[in-house]
Design a protein around this motif. Structure first.
Motif, mmCIF file in Angstrom:
data_model
loop_
_atom_site.group_PDB
_atom_site.id
_atom_site.type_symbol
_atom_site.label_atom_id
_atom_site.label_comp_id
_atom_site.label_asym_id
_atom_site.label_seq_id
_atom_site.Cartn_x
_atom_site.Cartn_y
_atom_site.Cartn_z
ATOM 1 N N ALA A 1 0.830 -1.207 0.000
ATOM 2 C CA ALA A 1 0.000 0.000 0.000
ATOM 3 C C ALA A 1 0.863 1.255 0.000
ATOM 4 N N GLN A 2 0.532 2.170 -0.880
ATOM 5 C CA GLN A 2 1.241 3.448 -0.952
ATOM 6 C C GLN A 2 0.535 4.474 -0.066
ATOM 7 N N PRO A 3 1.296 5.333 0.617
ATOM 8 C CA PRO A 3 0.647 6.379 1.411
ATOM 9 C C PRO A 3 -0.015 7.409 0.498
ATOM 10 N N ARG A 4 -1.030 8.059 1.011
ATOM 11 C CA ARG A 4 -1.653 9.150 0.272
ATOM 12 C C ARG A 4 -0.812 10.392 0.474
ATOM 13 N N VAL A 5 -0.401 11.019 -0.610
ATOM 14 C CA VAL A 5 0.411 12.235 -0.531
ATOM 15 C C VAL A 5 -0.494 13.432 -0.807
ATOM 16 N N VAL A 6 -0.574 14.329 0.172
ATOM 17 C CA VAL A 6 -1.359 15.553 0.031
ATOM 18 C C VAL A 6 -0.383 16.702 -0.126
ATOM 19 N N SER A 7 -0.410 17.349 -1.279
ATOM 20 C CA SER A 7 0.538 18.424 -1.564
ATOM 21 C C SER A 7 -0.154 19.774 -1.504
ATOM 22 N N LEU A 8 0.367 20.660 -0.677
ATOM 23 C CA LEU A 8 -0.207 21.988 -0.506
ATOM 24 C C LEU A 8 0.521 22.998 -1.390
ATOM 25 N N ALA A 9 -0.213 23.964 -1.905
ATOM 26 C CA ALA A 9 0.393 24.980 -2.775
ATOM 27 C C ALA A 9 -0.311 26.313 -2.567
ATOM 28 N N PRO A 10 -0.111 26.933 -1.401
ATOM 29 C CA PRO A 10 -0.792 28.199 -1.128
ATOM 30 C C PRO A 10 -0.083 29.399 -1.754
ATOM 31 N N TYR A 11 -0.781 30.114 -2.584
ATOM 32 C CA TYR A 11 -0.255 31.351 -3.168
ATOM 33 C C TYR A 11 -1.029 32.553 -2.627
ATOM 34 N N ALA A 12 -2.346 32.470 -2.696
ATOM 35 C CA ALA A 12 -3.201 33.540 -2.198
ATOM 36 C C ALA A 12 -3.862 33.101 -0.895
ATOM 37 N N LEU A 13 -4.514 34.026 -0.223
ATOM 38 C CA LEU A 13 -5.147 33.727 1.052
ATOM 39 C C LEU A 13 -6.204 32.639 0.916
ATOM 40 N N GLY A 14 -6.952 32.679 -0.160
ATOM 41 C CA GLY A 14 -7.960 31.645 -0.379
ATOM 42 C C GLY A 14 -7.359 30.255 -0.480
ATOM 43 N N ALA B 1 10.542 41.492 -1.786
ATOM 44 C CA ALA B 1 9.279 42.007 -1.262
ATOM 45 C C ALA B 1 8.297 40.856 -1.098
ATOM 46 N N ALA B 2 7.543 40.868 -0.017
ATOM 47 C CA ALA B 2 6.599 39.788 0.260
ATOM 48 C C ALA B 2 5.442 39.793 -0.722
ATOM 49 N N GLY B 3 5.160 38.625 -1.278
ATOM 50 C CA GLY B 3 4.027 38.460 -2.180
ATOM 51 C C GLY B 3 3.044 37.462 -1.594
ATOM 52 N N ASN B 4 2.495 36.591 -2.458
ATOM 53 C CA ASN B 4 1.553 35.558 -2.031
ATOM 54 C C ASN B 4 0.380 36.164 -1.262
ATOM 55 N N TRP B 5 0.140 35.731 -0.039
ATOM 56 C CA TRP B 5 -1.001 36.184 0.756
ATOM 57 C C TRP B 5 -0.747 37.491 1.503
ATOM 58 N N MET B 6 0.516 37.936 1.565
ATOM 59 C CA MET B 6 0.829 39.114 2.378
ATOM 60 C C MET B 6 0.159 40.397 1.888
ATOM 61 N N PRO B 7 0.113 40.688 0.575
ATOM 62 C CA PRO B 7 -0.587 41.906 0.157
ATOM 63 C C PRO B 7 -2.054 41.917 0.599
ATOM 64 N N GLU B 8 -2.685 40.753 0.601
ATOM 65 C CA GLU B 8 -4.081 40.681 1.048
ATOM 66 C C GLU B 8 -4.192 40.972 2.536
ATOM 67 N N LEU B 9 -3.267 40.427 3.327
ATOM 68 C CA LEU B 9 -3.297 40.669 4.770
ATOM 69 C C LEU B 9 -3.066 42.143 5.078
ATOM 70 N N ALA C 1 -0.486 40.056 -4.817
ATOM 71 C CA ALA C 1 -1.272 39.003 -4.190
ATOM 72 C C ALA C 1 -1.366 37.800 -5.128
ATOM 73 N N GLY C 2 -1.154 36.620 -4.574
ATOM 74 C CA GLY C 2 -1.281 35.397 -5.353
ATOM 75 C C GLY C 2 -0.087 35.069 -6.211
ATOM 76 N N GLU C 3 0.988 35.849 -6.101
ATOM 77 C CA GLU C 3 2.185 35.590 -6.895
ATOM 78 C C GLU C 3 3.390 35.453 -5.981
ATOM 79 N N HIS C 4 4.411 34.736 -6.471
ATOM 80 C CA HIS C 4 5.626 34.553 -5.693
ATOM 81 C C HIS C 4 6.218 35.906 -5.284
ATOM 82 N N SER C 5 6.866 35.921 -4.129
ATOM 83 C CA SER C 5 7.573 37.122 -3.705
ATOM 84 C C SER C 5 8.616 37.497 -4.750
ATOM 85 N N LEU C 6 8.851 38.802 -4.909
ATOM 86 C CA LEU C 6 9.719 39.244 -6.004
ATOM 87 C C LEU C 6 10.952 39.979 -5.496
#
Length: 304
Positions: free
Chosen positions: A113-126, A183-191, A204-209
């Protein structure tokens, strides 16, 4: 009950917030909250020396990546020995934590049996909230995850609603790495917007630049928050001369008004998990101290 391995600090916090800490059997070397998870065996380690200045660390990481190597290693033998049913990892950033590819390679040769792999990829707050619910679904607790997310959203909405009452929205520069500047990107501009500020850099929603010091000088922000990824405030303070020793720094509006703050980047801003609400509270305190006081000074932020 599932046996769970988390290879990402924010994922570990999500698993624990959903009530599954007792099912955790392994963690990454960076997973340190809640503090009780430190009892668990560590399955990862960096392939570079994580000590030194931000410039030195940046150069080491870039050298590894230029050679097409992963930045972190996974103890595949220990992972197999722990026999997890679920592994939570990430696919957003190869520099921040073990990559999805490394996890897939580690389990590729398993039989049975293979483990279930759950991969997270948060870019934006949602995405942060969606990841919490994804973990909950993988652990058979979808409804509970929705309740936890709903509670976090309600706390954040209350802050956002109160911040709407302000007449002015200070212009905020949020720095995620000191040398070279990022500069912080991703969810930080939304916060920042939710806390009643106006974000100057990063999308927002994009990699830090990456950015240049001259851009900060030209923008002349009202507030500067320095919260490097993976650094606590003491470590950040040691790197500050790369900014503060520059002639133009003391002339910045934020510096003159003592509106430059160090943030606990490692524990809060750069962990897209349940404590995202505490990150917003901290931003509220530094952007609008006349409105917000949650008691995070000294532990989550301090004035430069």
């Amino acid at each position: 009950m599932p046996r769970i391995v988390s290879l990402l600090p924010s994922a570990t916090e999500i698993v624990c917030a959903l009530g599954f800490e007792d099912q955790l059997v392994g963690r990454s070397h960076e997973c340190d909250f809640p503090h009780s998870v430190m009892r668990l065996p560590s399955l990862t380690s960096p392939k570079f020396n994580p000590e030194g200045t931000s410039a030195e660390i940046d150069q080491r990481v870039k050298t590894i990546l230029s050679e097409a190597l992963a930045v972190y290693r996974v103890d595949a033998d220990l992972l197999r020995e722990l026999k997890p049913d679920v592994i939570v990892t990430q696919s957003q950033c190869d520099v921040c934590a073990v990559s999805m590819r490394e996890v897939e390679d580690a389990v590729a040769q398993w039989t049975g049996a293979q483990p279930r792999v759950v991969s997270l990829a948060p870019y934006a707050l949602g995405d942060v909230f969606a990841d919490m619910e994804r973990v909950g679904a993988a652990l058979g607790a979808a409804d509970h995850a929705m309740d936890v997310v709903g509670h976090i959203k309600a706390r954040m909405r209350a802050i956002e609603d109160r911040a709407r009452s302000v007449e002015s929205r200070p212009r905020v520069a949020c720095i995620e790495w000191i040398e070279p500047l990022m500069a912080a990107g991703n969810w930080m501009p939304e916060l920042i917007a939710m806390a009643g500020g106006s974000n100057l850099f990063g999308k927002a929603g994009e990699h830090s630049l990456w950015m240049k010091f001259e851009e900060i000088v030209a923008a002349d922000p009202d507030v500067v928050l320095i919260a490097p990824c993976g650094f606590n405030m003491d470590r950040t303070a040691a790197d500050l001369p790369a900014l503060t020793a520059r002639r133009e720094w003391s002339q910045l509006k934020a510096a003159k008004a003592r509106k430059v703050f160090l943030g606990e980047g490692n524990q809060y801003f750069n962990r897209p998990g349940p404590r995202i609400v505490e990150s917003l509270e901290i931003l509220g305190e530094v952007v609008h101290p006349e409105l917000f006081s949650f008691g995070h000074e000294a532990s989550g932020w301090r004035r430069l």
